[in-house]
Design a protein around this motif. Sequence first.
Motif, short mmCIF file in Angstrom:
data_model
loop_
_atom_site.label_atom_id
_atom_site.label_comp_id
_atom_site.label_asym_id
_atom_site.label_seq_id
_atom_site.Cartn_x
_atom_site.Cartn_y
_atom_site.Cartn_z
N ARG A 18 0.81 -1.23 0.00
CA ARG A 18 0.00 0.00 0.00
C ARG A 18 0.85 1.27 0.00
O ARG A 18 0.32 2.36 -0.19
CB ARG A 18 -0.93 0.02 1.22
CG ARG A 18 -2.08 -0.95 1.13
CD ARG A 18 -3.11 -0.71 2.22
NE ARG A 18 -2.55 -0.62 3.55
CZ ARG A 18 -2.38 -1.65 4.39
NH1 ARG A 18 -2.74 -2.85 4.02
NH2 ARG A 18 -1.87 -1.47 5.59
N SER A 19 2.13 1.15 0.20
CA SER A 19 3.01 2.32 0.29
C SER A 19 3.25 2.95 -1.08
O SER A 19 3.13 2.30 -2.11
CB SER A 19 4.36 1.91 0.89
OG SER A 19 4.19 1.43 2.18
N ALA A 20 3.64 4.21 -1.05
CA ALA A 20 3.95 4.92 -2.29
C ALA A 20 5.16 4.29 -2.95
O ALA A 20 6.20 4.13 -2.32
CB ALA A 20 4.21 6.39 -1.98
N PRO A 21 5.05 3.93 -4.22
CA PRO A 21 6.17 3.28 -4.91
C PRO A 21 7.46 4.10 -4.87
O PRO A 21 8.54 3.54 -4.70
CB PRO A 21 5.67 3.13 -6.35
CG PRO A 21 4.18 3.10 -6.23
CD PRO A 21 3.86 4.01 -5.07
N ALA B 57 12.93 4.93 -2.74
CA ALA B 57 13.86 5.82 -2.03
C ALA B 57 14.45 5.13 -0.80
O ALA B 57 15.65 5.24 -0.52
CB ALA B 57 13.17 7.12 -1.64
N ILE B 58 13.62 4.42 -0.06
CA ILE B 58 14.09 3.71 1.13
C ILE B 58 15.09 2.63 0.73
O ILE B 58 16.14 2.47 1.36
CB ILE B 58 12.91 3.10 1.91
CG1 ILE B 58 12.09 4.21 2.55
CG2 ILE B 58 13.39 2.10 2.95
CD1 ILE B 58 10.75 3.75 3.08
N LYS B 59 14.77 1.90 -0.33
CA LYS B 59 15.67 0.84 -0.79
C LYS B 59 17.01 1.42 -1.22
O LYS B 59 18.07 0.91 -0.84
CB LYS B 59 15.02 0.09 -1.96
CG LYS B 59 15.84 -1.05 -2.48
CD LYS B 59 15.12 -1.77 -3.60
CE LYS B 59 15.99 -2.87 -4.18
NZ LYS B 59 15.33 -3.56 -5.28
N GLU B 60 16.98 2.52 -1.98
CA GLU B 60 18.22 3.14 -2.43
C GLU B 60 19.06 3.63 -1.24
O GLU B 60 20.25 3.36 -1.17
CB GLU B 60 17.92 4.34 -3.34
CG GLU B 60 19.19 5.08 -3.75
CD GLU B 60 18.93 6.46 -4.30
OE1 GLU B 60 19.70 6.85 -5.19
OE2 GLU B 60 18.00 7.14 -3.84
N ASP C 180 4.30 14.34 -7.08
CA ASP C 180 2.87 14.50 -6.78
C ASP C 180 2.49 13.64 -5.58
O ASP C 180 1.62 14.01 -4.79
CB ASP C 180 2.02 14.09 -7.99
CG ASP C 180 2.19 15.04 -9.17
OD1 ASP C 180 2.66 16.18 -8.97
OD2 ASP C 180 1.83 14.64 -10.30
N ASP C 181 3.12 12.49 -5.46
CA ASP C 181 2.81 11.59 -4.34
C ASP C 181 3.16 12.21 -2.99
O ASP C 181 2.52 11.90 -1.99
CB ASP C 181 3.54 10.25 -4.50
CG ASP C 181 2.95 9.39 -5.60
OD1 ASP C 181 1.88 9.74 -6.14
OD2 ASP C 181 3.57 8.36 -5.93
N SER D 222 0.42 7.99 -7.79
CA SER D 222 0.60 8.12 -9.24
C SER D 222 1.99 7.70 -9.68
O SER D 222 2.20 7.43 -10.86
CB SER D 222 0.35 9.58 -9.67
OG SER D 222 1.38 10.42 -9.16
N GLY D 223 2.95 7.70 -8.74
CA GLY D 223 4.32 7.39 -9.11
C GLY D 223 4.98 8.55 -9.84
O GLY D 223 6.04 8.39 -10.43
N ARG D 224 4.36 9.72 -9.78
CA ARG D 224 4.92 10.92 -10.42
C ARG D 224 5.16 11.99 -9.39
O ARG D 224 4.57 12.10 -8.40
CB ARG D 224 3.97 11.48 -11.47
CG ARG D 224 3.81 10.52 -12.64
CD ARG D 224 2.84 11.03 -13.67
NE ARG D 224 1.53 10.62 -13.15
CZ ARG D 224 0.42 11.32 -13.29
NH1 ARG D 224 0.43 12.45 -13.91
NH2 ARG D 224 -0.71 10.89 -12.81
#
Length: 77
Positions: free
Chosen positions: A18-21, A26-29, A57-58, A75-77
Amino acid sequence: MADQLDRCVEEWTNDLVRSAPLAVRAIKEATLASLDMPFEEAFTARYTWEEKRRDSDDAVEGPRAFAEKRDPVWSGR
């Protein structure tokens, strides 16, 4: 005990899905890039995907959805 573990893992993965992609990316990076950095350097380093997430936008949608008491639409944007 195993049933508690399964439930915990299921809850965690549901939250992740459910988290913002862009936030997940960003967390992974940041996690992978900072593994070998001193603590202070890791916290002050610049991370490309965090900058993209912050300017997205997210980044507006998440707090807006929270304030409106609704699920966010990423939106992933």
